[in-house]
Scaffold this motif. Structure first.
Motif, PDB file in Angstrom:
ATOM      1  N   THR A  74       0.825  -1.197   0.000  1.00  0.00           N
ATOM      2  CA  THR A  74       0.000   0.000   0.000  1.00  0.00           C
ATOM      3  C   THR A  74       0.866   1.257   0.000  1.00  0.00           C
ATOM      4  N   PRO A  75       0.436   2.308  -0.662  1.00  0.00           N
ATOM      5  CA  PRO A  75       1.167   3.572  -0.586  1.00  0.00           C
ATOM      6  C   PRO A  75       0.855   4.332   0.705  1.00  0.00           C
ATOM      7  N   PHE A  76      -0.183   3.915   1.403  1.00  0.00           N
ATOM      8  CA  PHE A  76      -0.659   4.640   2.570  1.00  0.00           C
ATOM      9  C   PHE A  76       0.183   4.339   3.808  1.00  0.00           C
ATOM     10  N   SER A  77       0.023   5.185   4.812  1.00  0.00           N
ATOM     11  CA  SER A  77       0.636   4.990   6.119  1.00  0.00           C
ATOM     12  C   SER A  77      -0.455   5.099   7.176  1.00  0.00           C
ATOM     13  N   PRO A  78      -0.175   4.681   8.407  1.00  0.00           N
ATOM     14  CA  PRO A  78      -1.196   4.798   9.460  1.00  0.00           C
ATOM     15  C   PRO A  78      -1.688   6.226   9.650  1.00  0.00           C
ATOM     16  N   GLU A  79      -0.847   7.201   9.339  1.00  0.00           N
ATOM     17  CA  GLU A  79      -1.256   8.591   9.500  1.00  0.00           C
ATOM     18  C   GLU A  79      -2.374   8.999   8.530  1.00  0.00           C
ATOM     19  N   ASP A  80      -2.583   8.202   7.490  1.00  0.00           N
ATOM     20  CA  ASP A  80      -3.628   8.508   6.514  1.00  0.00           C
ATOM     21  C   ASP A  80      -5.005   7.989   6.931  1.00  0.00           C
ATOM     22  N   CYS A  81      -5.078   7.191   7.985  1.00  0.00           N
ATOM     23  CA  CYS A  81      -6.292   6.439   8.273  1.00  0.00           C
ATOM     24  C   CYS A  81      -7.512   7.316   8.563  1.00  0.00           C
ATOM     25  N   ASP A  82      -7.320   8.453   9.220  1.00  0.00           N
ATOM     26  CA  ASP A  82      -8.457   9.337   9.481  1.00  0.00           C
ATOM     27  C   ASP A  82      -9.055   9.859   8.172  1.00  0.00           C
ATOM     28  N   GLN A  83      -8.194  10.355   7.294  1.00  0.00           N
ATOM     29  CA  GLN A  83      -8.695  10.949   6.058  1.00  0.00           C
ATOM     30  C   GLN A  83      -9.191   9.888   5.077  1.00  0.00           C
ATOM     31  N   LEU A  84      -8.638   8.674   5.134  1.00  0.00           N
ATOM     32  CA  LEU A  84      -9.125   7.606   4.259  1.00  0.00           C
ATOM     33  C   LEU A  84     -10.594   7.299   4.530  1.00  0.00           C
ATOM     34  N   MET A  85     -10.994   7.374   5.781  1.00  0.00           N
ATOM     35  CA  MET A  85     -12.392   7.125   6.111  1.00  0.00           C
ATOM     36  C   MET A  85     -13.251   8.351   5.819  1.00  0.00           C
ATOM     37  N   GLU A  86     -12.649   9.528   5.937  1.00  0.00           N
ATOM     38  CA  GLU A  86     -13.412  10.761   5.711  1.00  0.00           C
ATOM     39  C   GLU A  86     -13.666  10.988   4.231  1.00  0.00           C
ATOM     40  N   TYR A  87     -12.589  10.929   3.399  1.00  0.00           N
ATOM     41  CA  TYR A  87     -12.746  11.109   1.955  1.00  0.00           C
ATOM     42  C   TYR A  87     -11.480  10.598   1.266  1.00  0.00           C
ATOM     43  N   ALA A  88     -11.509   9.345   0.870  1.00  0.00           N
ATOM     44  CA  ALA A  88     -10.328   8.665   0.339  1.00  0.00           C
ATOM     45  C   ALA A  88      -9.739   9.302  -0.920  1.00  0.00           C
ATOM     46  N   PRO A  89     -10.546   9.824  -1.861  1.00  0.00           N
ATOM     47  CA  PRO A  89      -9.944  10.380  -3.084  1.00  0.00           C
ATOM     48  C   PRO A  89      -8.879  11.436  -2.837  1.00  0.00           C
ATOM     49  N   LEU A  90      -9.021  12.219  -1.773  1.00  0.00           N
ATOM     50  CA  LEU A  90      -7.996  13.227  -1.476  1.00  0.00           C
ATOM     51  C   LEU A  90      -6.659  12.582  -1.129  1.00  0.00           C
ATOM     52  N   VAL A  91      -6.703  11.481  -0.382  1.00  0.00           N
ATOM     53  CA  VAL A  91      -5.474  10.783  -0.009  1.00  0.00           C
ATOM     54  C   VAL A  91      -4.835  10.150  -1.236  1.00  0.00           C
TER      55      VAL A  91
END
Length: 321
Positions: free
Chosen positions: A235-252
């Motif tokens: 995955t390109p993501f990190s744990p720090e992305d988890c809040d925004q992934l649930m809020e609005y993933a396209p931005l991440v």
């Protein structure tokens, strides 16, 4: 090496057996369904057939990929899952570790599905505001269906047999690589191919990478002894992305892949509004030395080709239309 592969007529087996043979191994395919890569037509629940296949072919290694899988929840009852996924696995493990057995390594195909509880599955509906970061240390595990429960039980059998016999066993919790329509299709508007492409960000891999992971695990098993690995595209993501992934993933996603919207727009594709879980496969990279060769970035690159053709994974699977 003489290798027994269960599930040799299945989707993974069709890719795994030829790869092993190309590497110079002698492979005995074992499956209740006849197929071009199956030599023994029998169920793992038939212990005499398991014993004969192992002893009669001087099997040195077993890849146990045969099982009832998640798509079969709709066609098989719970008793069949218990019989095949638990008792069948025990039959193989006990024959592999019996005195005089030639088997010196065992690779078990498990699933990331057993890590998904009902709470995780229904996170967005329940108003959870942070995506779940899922790695091998996450617990307690509370599988939500009979498929996950039986695979989790089979993992415990693997650990028990390793502890009592010393048989090297590697467990691979594979992400999604099946060609069937995704079980999210009824919840969202994307096409099946669009859904599967999106999932390479957080929980999918190609069947070719799944097969290659088993070959690597087979080679490394004696050095590893016993361990469990998540196998999925990095995955390109990190744990720090988890809040925004649930809020609005396209931005991440846009932050990591600035051109994805442009590339997707050409096909009329869209990203999920939210992503509720991310599988972290970095342990497999560190300890097993395995990384999937295809990830979301590769798919974007192929989609961006001038001719619009996507070679991997889309052109080689039934959902490519």
């Amino acid at each position: 090496m003489n290798i027994l592969v269960t599930g040799s007529s299945g989707w993974l087996g069709q890719h795994l057996v030829p790869r092993l043979k190309k590497a110079g191994h002698r492979v005995v395919g074992f499956d209740p369904v006849p197929g071009p890569h199956t030599d023994v037509v029998a169920s793992v629940t038939d212990r005499p057939s398991v014993r004969t296949a192992i002893r009669g072919n001087a099997i040195q290694a077993i890849i146990h990929a045969g099982a009832l899988h998640k798509p079969q929840l709709a066609t098989h009852d719970s008793g069949e899952f218990v019989s095949i996924n638990i008792q069948g696995t025990m039959n193989l493990l006990e024959e592999a570790s019996a005195p005089g057995s030639p088997v010196d390594r065992f690779v078990f195909t498990s699933t990331t599905s057993l890590m998904v509880s009902r709470q995780i599955r229904e996170a967005h509906r329940r108003g959870v505001h942070r995506a779940f970061w899922i790695d091998e240390e996450m617990g307690p595990l509370e599988p939500r269906n009979i498929y996950g429960v039986t695979k989790f039980a089979a993992e415990h059998l693997c650990r028990m047999v390793h502890d009592t016999s010393g048989l090297p066993i590697v467990i691979l919790r594979t992400g999604r690589f099946f060609p069937e329509e995704d079980d999210m299709a009824h919840e969202i508007i994307q096409s099946d191919a669009n859904i599967k492409a999106n999932e390479f960000l957080f929980r999918r891999l190609t069947v070719e990478d799944a097969a290659r992971a088993h070959v690597v695990a087979l080679d490394r098993a004696p050095q590893i002894g016993f361990d469990t690995f998540i196998i999925s595209a990095l995955t390109p993501f990190s744990p720090e992305d988890c809040d925004q992934l649930m809020e609005y993933a396209p931005l991440v996603v846009h932050r990591y892949f600035p051109r994805y919207r442009e590339i997707y727009a050409r096909r009329g594709w869209t990203m999920f509004d939210y992503i509720d879980r991310v599988y972290d496969s970095s342990k497999a990279m560190r300890r097993l030395g395995f990384v999937c060769s295809t990830d979301f970035g590769d798919i974007l690159t192929q989609m961006d080709r001038e001719d619009g053709v996507v070679d991997t994974p889309f052109s080689r699977v039934p959902w490519a239309s």
